[in-house]
Design an enzyme around this catalytic site. Structure first.
Site, mmCIF file in Angstrom:
data_model
loop_
_atom_site.group_PDB
_atom_site.id
_atom_site.type_symbol
_atom_site.label_atom_id
_atom_site.label_comp_id
_atom_site.label_asym_id
_atom_site.label_seq_id
_atom_site.Cartn_x
_atom_site.Cartn_y
_atom_site.Cartn_z
ATOM 1 N N LYS A 89 0.861 -1.092 -0.202
ATOM 2 C CA LYS A 89 0.085 -0.086 -0.089
ATOM 3 C C LYS A 89 0.935 1.342 -0.025
ATOM 4 C CE LYS A 89 -1.564 1.881 3.988
ATOM 5 N NZ LYS A 89 -1.528 3.140 4.020
ATOM 6 N N CYS A 128 -3.977 13.089 13.169
ATOM 7 C CA CYS A 128 -4.853 11.924 13.074
ATOM 8 C C CYS A 128 -4.703 11.391 14.373
ATOM 9 C CB CYS A 128 -4.597 11.081 11.930
ATOM 10 S SG CYS A 128 -2.968 10.375 11.780
#
Ligand code: UD1
Length: 420
Positions: free
Chosen positions: A22, A115
């Site tokens: 990814k 985050c």
């Protein structure tokens, strides 16, 4: 929102294929913006983050198709700004900034916020692009970059805790189309950076030193289309290796790069797990007891932050104390509280987690908070007897291709349901 229901307590056994990475494919997809010609990327994992990036590229005017692991992209003409909403939702999309600026002289992206794993600054990305001659302004939550011409320069990209992976990717991509030579000092050395460099070289870029802290990029007038196969996902491999070890199983991982996982494999061996590497396969044999180990996360070639939570789950099985210190992201221990719901004893002291392993665990309902934290909860659920429900597994779908299917292939009892 989907959940996983896990009936744990049985060893994983069998063989699985590791998917394409990814973290390698996201910047590679961004790099396709550097040329008008079509690019073909193979072994692309079927992940929501990949499809998200596809939508971002389409919103910038590119064509994007995904078919059985093969992505074809062509960015004949480009818009300087894409769909802000999409860009804001995926942090990895920051790496479109460099290619957009280099190709069309201007770029606007939304400023990523913090985050759950901590603040996510982009000061080094901006410092690097400014060094190449970009004028950058930040207005109403957006980064606007402009440059009539980008000029090669010397850029030091080491930050507070070391190099930046996507920052290195951004500057390297922008530098491929600069006039003159760019030298990146303190560049990230992660395998995903080397893979991106290989793709860029296939497109006609001139890059030396990828994978080392000093990269030299000689700008060219234009890049052309290219084909590329993405490297195996080292974090996915680390996750299944930990799951095999945590359940006392015997699992063979195929299509992997053990050389990308030296720090993780070293820790597994120290913990008493037997490993047999053969070519691109690795067998994990974990019949015996697990020993407590200590680890600090570091930039590559050190122990990866993205495999920290999974090791914490494994350490729940080890007799004694282990100390895991997180050096890359300041609040990356969200999984500790959820693991406690399964019976874990974990104390957080500053950047360290102290885990008292070997306690009895039992299944419970837990909440995934980010991608790798979710993987740790799944590993813990597989380890402990009884029923564990992991909620909000959309986090897992961002980064693990068909995790439930792969686990079932190893004999795990894992079901996906519509949950909370
Ligand atoms: C990438 C990975 C992520 C991984 C991380 C560290 C992708 C899509 N994501 O994220 O999975 O956990 O590398 O291996 O590839 N920093 C600054 N200023 C900056 C940029 C970063 O101070 O401009 C700091 C960060 O706060 C962090 C450290 O540098 O403490 C490393 O971050 P960085 O390597 O940039 O992470 P990403 O590239 O975003």
């Amino acid at each position: 929102m989907d959940s996983f229901i896990i009936q744990g307590g049985r060893p994983l056994e069998g063989e699985i294929e590791i998917s394409g990475s990814k973290n390698a494919v996201l910047p590679i997809l961004a790099a396709t913006l550097l040329t008008k010609e079509p690019c073909v990327i193979r072994r692309v994992p079927n992940l929501s983050d990949v499809h998200f990036m596809g939508k971002i590229l389409q919103s910038l005017g590119a064509s994007f198709t995904y078919e059985q692991g093969v992505v074809t992209v062509q960015a004949r003409r480009l818009k300087a700004r894409g769909d802000y909403d999409l860009i804001r939702k995926m942090r990895g999309s920051i790496c479109i900034l460099g290619p957009l600026l280099a190709r069309s002289g201007k770029a606007s992206v939304s400023m990523p916020g913090g985050c759950v794993i901590g603040t996510r600054p982009i000061d080094l990305h901006l410092k690097g692009l400014r060094a190449l001659g970009a004028a950058i302004t930040i207005k109403e939550g957006y980064v606007h970059a402009k440059a009539d011409a980008l000029l090669g320069s010397e850029v030091f990209l080491g930050g507070r805790v070391g190099p930046t992976v996507l920052g290195t990717a951004n500057i390297m991509m922008a530098a491929t189309l600069c006039e003159g030579v760019t030298v990146i000092e303190s560049a990230a050395c992660e395998p995903e950076i080397t893979d991106l460099a290989q793709f860029l070289v296939a497109m006609g870029a001139k890059i030396q030193g990828a994978g080392s802290p000093r990269m030299v990029i000689t700008g060219v007038k234009q890049l052309h289309g290219a084909e590329h196969e993405v490297i195996p996902d080292r974090i996915e491999a680390a996750t299944y290796a930990m799951a095999a070890a945590a359940t006392g199983g015997e699992v063979t991982l195929h299509h992997m790069r053990c050389d990308h996982l030296a720090a993780v494999l070293d820790k597994l061996k120290e913990a008493g797990v037997r490993l047999e590497a053969r070519g691109s396969s690795l067998k994990i044999l974990a019949g015996g007891t697990i020993k407590a180990v200590d680890v600090s996360t570091q930039p590559y070639t050190g122990y990866p932050t993205d495999a920290q939570a999974q090791l914490m789950a494994l350490m729940l099985k080890a007799e004694g104390l282990s100390i895991i210190t997180e050096r890359i992201f300041e609040s990356r221990f969200m999984h500790a509280n959820e693991l406690a719901r399964l019976g874990a004893d974990i104390a957080i002291e500053g950047p360290s987690a102290i885990i008292r392993g070997g306690l009895p665990l039992s299944g419970a309902e837990v909440m995934a908070s980010d991608l790798r934290a979710s993987a740790a909860l799944v590993i813990a659920g597989l380890m402990c007897p009884g029923r564990t429900q992991v909620n909000r597994i959309y986090h897992l779908d961002r980064g693990y291709e068909s995790m439930d299917k792969k686990l079932r292939g190893l004999g795990a009892r894992v079901k996906r349901t519509q949950g909370r």
